[in-house]
Write a protein that holds these residues in place. Structure first.
Motif, mmCIF file in Angstrom:
data_model
loop_
_atom_site.group_PDB
_atom_site.id
_atom_site.type_symbol
_atom_site.label_atom_id
_atom_site.label_comp_id
_atom_site.label_asym_id
_atom_site.label_seq_id
_atom_site.Cartn_x
_atom_site.Cartn_y
_atom_site.Cartn_z
ATOM 1 N N GLY A 44 -22.240 23.635 10.432
ATOM 2 C CA GLY A 44 -23.407 22.753 10.391
ATOM 3 C C GLY A 44 -22.973 21.354 9.996
ATOM 4 O O GLY A 44 -23.021 20.425 10.780
ATOM 5 N N GLN A 45 -22.512 21.230 8.744
ATOM 6 C CA GLN A 45 -21.898 19.983 8.306
ATOM 7 C C GLN A 45 -20.529 20.268 7.707
ATOM 8 O O GLN A 45 -20.331 21.316 7.082
ATOM 9 C CB GLN A 45 -22.763 19.296 7.248
ATOM 10 N N GLY A 46 -19.612 19.349 7.918
ATOM 11 C CA GLY A 46 -18.314 19.432 7.277
ATOM 12 C C GLY A 46 -18.200 18.324 6.239
ATOM 13 O O GLY A 46 -19.066 17.449 6.149
ATOM 14 N N ILE A 47 -17.127 18.386 5.438
ATOM 15 C CA ILE A 47 -16.910 17.397 4.372
ATOM 16 C C ILE A 47 -15.819 16.419 4.809
ATOM 17 O O ILE A 47 -14.710 16.828 5.148
ATOM 18 C CB ILE A 47 -16.496 18.111 3.062
ATOM 19 N N TYR A 48 -16.164 15.137 4.817
ATOM 20 C CA TYR A 48 -15.234 14.095 5.244
ATOM 21 C C TYR A 48 -15.034 13.174 4.042
ATOM 22 O O TYR A 48 -15.990 12.584 3.557
ATOM 23 C CB TYR A 48 -15.875 13.332 6.411
ATOM 24 N N ALA A 49 -13.787 13.101 3.565
ATOM 25 C CA ALA A 49 -13.518 12.312 2.364
ATOM 26 C C ALA A 49 -12.647 11.103 2.709
ATOM 27 O O ALA A 49 -11.654 11.225 3.422
ATOM 28 C CB ALA A 49 -12.808 13.170 1.322
ATOM 29 N N TYR A 50 -13.044 9.942 2.219
ATOM 30 C CA TYR A 50 -12.230 8.729 2.324
ATOM 31 C C TYR A 50 -11.593 8.523 0.958
ATOM 32 O O TYR A 50 -12.294 8.490 -0.062
ATOM 33 C CB TYR A 50 -13.101 7.517 2.648
ATOM 34 N N VAL A 51 -10.260 8.399 0.953
ATOM 35 C CA VAL A 51 -9.573 8.327 -0.331
ATOM 36 C C VAL A 51 -8.677 7.094 -0.407
ATOM 37 O O VAL A 51 -7.885 6.835 0.500
ATOM 38 C CB VAL A 51 -8.737 9.612 -0.569
ATOM 39 N N THR A 52 -8.835 6.355 -1.490
ATOM 40 C CA THR A 52 -7.956 5.219 -1.775
ATOM 41 C C THR A 52 -7.022 5.630 -2.910
ATOM 42 O O THR A 52 -7.492 6.114 -3.944
ATOM 43 C CB THR A 52 -8.788 4.002 -2.244
ATOM 44 N N LEU A 53 -5.710 5.449 -2.711
ATOM 45 C CA LEU A 53 -4.762 5.830 -3.758
ATOM 46 C C LEU A 53 -4.515 4.672 -4.714
ATOM 47 O O LEU A 53 -4.765 3.500 -4.392
ATOM 48 C CB LEU A 53 -3.440 6.269 -3.131
ATOM 49 N N LYS A 54 -4.037 5.014 -5.887
ATOM 50 C CA LYS A 54 -3.655 3.973 -6.842
ATOM 51 C C LYS A 54 -2.475 3.184 -6.283
ATOM 52 O O LYS A 54 -1.682 3.726 -5.512
ATOM 53 C CB LYS A 54 -3.265 4.623 -8.170
ATOM 54 N N SER A 55 -2.354 1.935 -6.673
ATOM 55 C CA SER A 55 -1.308 1.124 -6.049
ATOM 56 C C SER A 55 0.061 1.692 -6.412
ATOM 57 O O SER A 55 0.272 2.182 -7.524
ATOM 58 C CB SER A 55 -1.430 -0.340 -6.456
ATOM 59 N N GLY A 56 0.942 1.662 -5.416
ATOM 60 C CA GLY A 56 2.278 2.215 -5.615
ATOM 61 C C GLY A 56 2.377 3.663 -5.180
ATOM 62 O O GLY A 56 3.474 4.190 -4.999
ATOM 63 N N PRO B 237 -7.242 2.560 2.583
ATOM 64 C CA PRO B 237 -6.702 1.513 1.719
ATOM 65 C C PRO B 237 -7.811 0.623 1.172
ATOM 66 O O PRO B 237 -7.693 0.047 0.094
ATOM 67 C CB PRO B 237 -5.772 0.738 2.651
ATOM 68 N N GLY B 238 -8.928 0.541 1.887
ATOM 69 C CA GLY B 238 -10.105 -0.178 1.371
ATOM 70 C C GLY B 238 -11.360 0.539 1.812
ATOM 71 O O GLY B 238 -11.362 1.234 2.828
ATOM 72 N N LEU B 239 -12.429 0.410 1.023
ATOM 73 C CA LEU B 239 -13.706 1.018 1.388
ATOM 74 C C LEU B 239 -14.730 -0.083 1.664
ATOM 75 O O LEU B 239 -14.666 -1.141 1.034
ATOM 76 C CB LEU B 239 -14.200 1.912 0.241
ATOM 77 N N PRO B 240 -15.654 0.161 2.593
ATOM 78 C CA PRO B 240 -16.664 -0.871 2.881
ATOM 79 C C PRO B 240 -17.651 -1.005 1.734
ATOM 80 O O PRO B 240 -18.384 -0.063 1.441
ATOM 81 C CB PRO B 240 -17.363 -0.348 4.144
ATOM 82 N N LYS B 241 -17.626 -2.165 1.076
ATOM 83 C CA LYS B 241 -18.505 -2.358 -0.076
ATOM 84 C C LYS B 241 -19.344 -3.610 0.087
ATOM 85 O O LYS B 241 -18.898 -4.582 0.681
ATOM 86 C CB LYS B 241 -17.661 -2.499 -1.351
#
Ligand code: 6R9
Length: 651
Positions: free
Chosen positions: A558-570, A602-606
């Motif tokens: 029905g629905q799946g889980i889609y995750a956007y992930v930004t890592l800590k620098s380095g 690397p960036g999220l729309p804000k």
């Protein structure tokens, strides 16, 4: 599109002597909304009361004077209604059929008399262990008879049960135990699902090492698989050892109708899961009435709901509704595809199931396996099919109707929620012609309305947000420990109404079509998961700086889980880390919360105020980059282009 072209009338010959027909539905529905006191006062007679209620309904959704009370001067006990009152006439009737994970394990048939005795023995044992009225008991069990016994034993002594789904992780157990302050946990050595062992007792051990869980004094352990467990004396006790030798009668606690019956945690759009609190009289009445009317229950039926008791469907439509109605209810430990994809249909033939109630995700998964696995079984015992948990797509509906039901059995597509306690919108199978994909019309006493974003009520054929303008007896009464959160979550958005969180369309025949959640809740295989929970699990990982999670359309789930992930620098973005993050979320919440896809962001729309614009992330996850809409208010519109470029495209 003409809606009547797709109308499936009630099959001729379907109705039995107690089936509710079209004119009765219309008449009783009208009465239920015009004279709720008269209607529900009569309906209350279906339960056995120590003290019958004289006050029926006392409700105000006015925020300054908020109250929801039903049958408030009545006194009853839920276990007495599910057991004792049936003994004189139906003591030998089968209450529960248990079908194990493996078809080679011998099935059990438990009579009402036997179930009553088992419940009383455990209730006595719990009292001896110091559990009393109002105490909370956590139940973390596989789908075995003891799960129903444990719920009813709590009800018998007035303890408030809190069932935690057996697929949840130690962290999730600990969160729930600490939120409700459980005194005792009932678990098993291990569960079995599809031939695999689930280490339930070990999960409880791990949970009880976490902070906030020191209210737990005792852990009762059912020996189920015989697998090795680490018993920590004196905390841990074998279930059999404390129950054996207990008397098989037990004085039930006299409960007020508004005394709590159970707490069940469910995900919302913000924060940690909420402890949905249901009370005794209204809940039990509503579960039993809807169960009888929607499933057109008859004395000789063998009724099977495939849900797990860890979800509300298992509470209302495996345990409380069916047993209050003296039905024969089947409990299945296993999964639809073990040992093969004919399992459901084989179980139906083996136990001559007449009413079958399952979820669209299971139907879609089995549909993919082809007709042959269904058609090699008889299924001639079936007379009614049900669906619950998420919108059912018309293609799956037709397959269920034609292939599983051989075009003989009506389908009841039942829309409801943990919060509603029981079914609110559904066909009554002898009264209402169905349309594939529509939950059709409201149950007695239920008054749905559609509103736009400003709260304007929409009339006639329209689409909007689904609210319920008045109360019904099965409605939740509070969020455990946070009554204000209850009011804020459900009654603030549209003053004077209960807001469901669902979007919905009403067609020209007045039929309701639920379109899915309009809030930040993802419905994965009929299980609710909040994006906020997933995001906080992800950011707990040492390498993750930020995460945003959205749902996307998924063929089976029905629905799946889609995750956007930004890592800590380095930190390095790698395939291995992706795998690690999926495992991390499973560990934090449980396997049902596994992300289907993790996109490195690397960036999220804000927005300039720092709010993540989920609308955009949803469209990217849906693979609809041409529908992003206005991106001009973003602090940095260029991040969108790179996310679009890197998006996951289903093959
Ligand atoms: C009973 C249960 C509730 C949410 C609900 C809605 C979705 C449930 C549905 C349905 C369309 C149906 N939902 N039944 N959507 N048609 N027949 O599932 O409770 O786990 O609390 O989920 O599930 O979105 O708001 P719960």
């Amino acid at each position: 599109m003409s809606n009547t072209a797709e109308l499936y009338p009630v099959p001729p010959g379907f109705a039995g002597p107690t089936t509710i027909g079209a004119s009765e539905y219309e008449r009783e529905y009208a009465r239920s909304v015009q004279d709720p006191d008269g209607f529900w006062g009569d309906a209350a007679k279906r339960l056995d009361w120590f003290k019958p209620p004289t006050k029926i309904r006392n409700v105000s959704y006015d925020l300054a004077d908020f109250r929801i009370r039903w049958f408030e001067d009545g006194e009853l006990n839920a276990s007495v209604n599910c057991l004792d009152r049936h003994l004189a006439t139906r003591g030998d009737k089968t209450a529960l059929i248990w079908e194990g994970d493996s078809p080679d394990t011998e099935a059990l048939r438990i009579s009402y008399r036997d179930l009553h005795a088992r419940v009383c023995r455990l209730a006595n044992a719990l009292r001896n262990l110091g559990v009393g009225k109002g105490d909370r008991v956590t139940i973390y069990l596989p789908m075995i008879v003891e799960a129903a016994v444990a719920m009813l034993a709590c009800a018998r002594i007035g303890a408030v049960h809190c069932v935690v789904f057996g697929g949840f992780s130690p962290n999730s157990i600990a969160d729930r135990v600490s939120d409700c302050g459980s005194k005792l946990i009932i678990t098993a050595d291990e569960g079995l699902r599809g031939g695999k062992r689930v280490a339930l007792k070990a999960n409880v051990d791990a949970a009880l090492k976490l902070p906030g869980t020191n209210t737990v004094e005792t852990v009762l352990v059912v020996r189920h698989t015989g697998g090795a467990v680490d018993m920590q004396m004196p905390r841990d006790r074998w279930y059999d050892a404390v129950v054996d030798g207990q008397p098989d009668t037990c004085e039930p606690e006299r409960m007020n109708a508004e005394d709590p019956l159970f707490i069940l945690y469910t995900s919302g759009s913000t924060g940690k899961p909420k402890g949905v609190l249901h009370t005794t009289g209204g809940y039990l009445l509503f579960a039993s009435y809807t169960h009888e009317a929607v499933f057109d229950l008859r004395d000789e039926d063998v009724y099977w709901c495939t849900a797990d008791v860890g979800w509300v469907t298992g509470h209302s439509y495996i345990v409380y509704g069916p047993l209050a109605n003296a039905a024969t209810s089947l409990i299945f430990e296993g999964v639809p595809n073990y040992p093969d994809v004919s399992r459901f249909w084989n179980v139906i033939d083996k136990h001559q199931v007449t009413i079958f109630y399952t979820a669209p995700t299971a139907i879609r998964a089995l549909m993919r396996e082809g007709e042959a696995a269904v058609k090699k079984t008889s299924r001639s015992s079936l007379r009614l099919l049900g669906s619950v948990g998420e919108p059912i797509n018309p293609e799956a509906w037709r397959w269920y109707y034609e292939v599983v039901g051989d075009s003989r059995c009506p389908i009841v597509d039942t829309w409801w929620q943990t919060e509603t306690g029981g079914i609110l919108i559904s066909p009554l199978p002898g009264a209402i012609a169905t349309k594939p994909g529509s939950a059709t019309l409201p149950f007695f006493g239920v008054q749905p309305a559609l509103v736009d974003a400003d709260g304007t009520v929409l009339e006639g054929a329209a689409a909007g947000n689904l609210v319920i303008t008045d109360s019904w007896p099965g409605q939740m009464r509070s969020v455990y420990g946070d009554h204000q959160r209850f009011i804020d979550t459900y009654f603030k958005a549209y003053p004077g109404s209960y807001f469901t969180g669902d979007g919905c369309r009403r067609d020209e025949d007045g039929y309701y079509w639920i379109t899915g959640r309009v809030d930040d809740v993802i419905n994965v295989s009929g299980h609710r998961i909040g994006t906020a929970e997933l995001e906080s699990a992800l950011v707990l990982h040492a390498k993750v700086a930020e995460a945003a999670v959205v749902g996307f359309p998924h063929d089976i789930k029905g629905q799946g889980i889609y995750a956007y992930v930004t890592l800590k620098s380095g930190e390095e973005y790698s395939e291995a880390l992706r795998t690690e993050l999926v495992a991390h979320v499973r560990r934090e919440i449980g396997p049902t919360a596994s992300p289907d896809h993790i996109q490195w962001a690397p960036g999220l729309p804000k927005t300039r105020s720092g709010k993540i614009m989920r609308r955009i992330l949803r469209k990217i996850a849906e693979n609809a980059p041409d529908q992003l809409g206005d991106t001009s208010t973003l602090a940095d519109p260029s991040v969108v282009d790179s996310l679009v470029k890197e998006r996951y495209i289903p093959n």
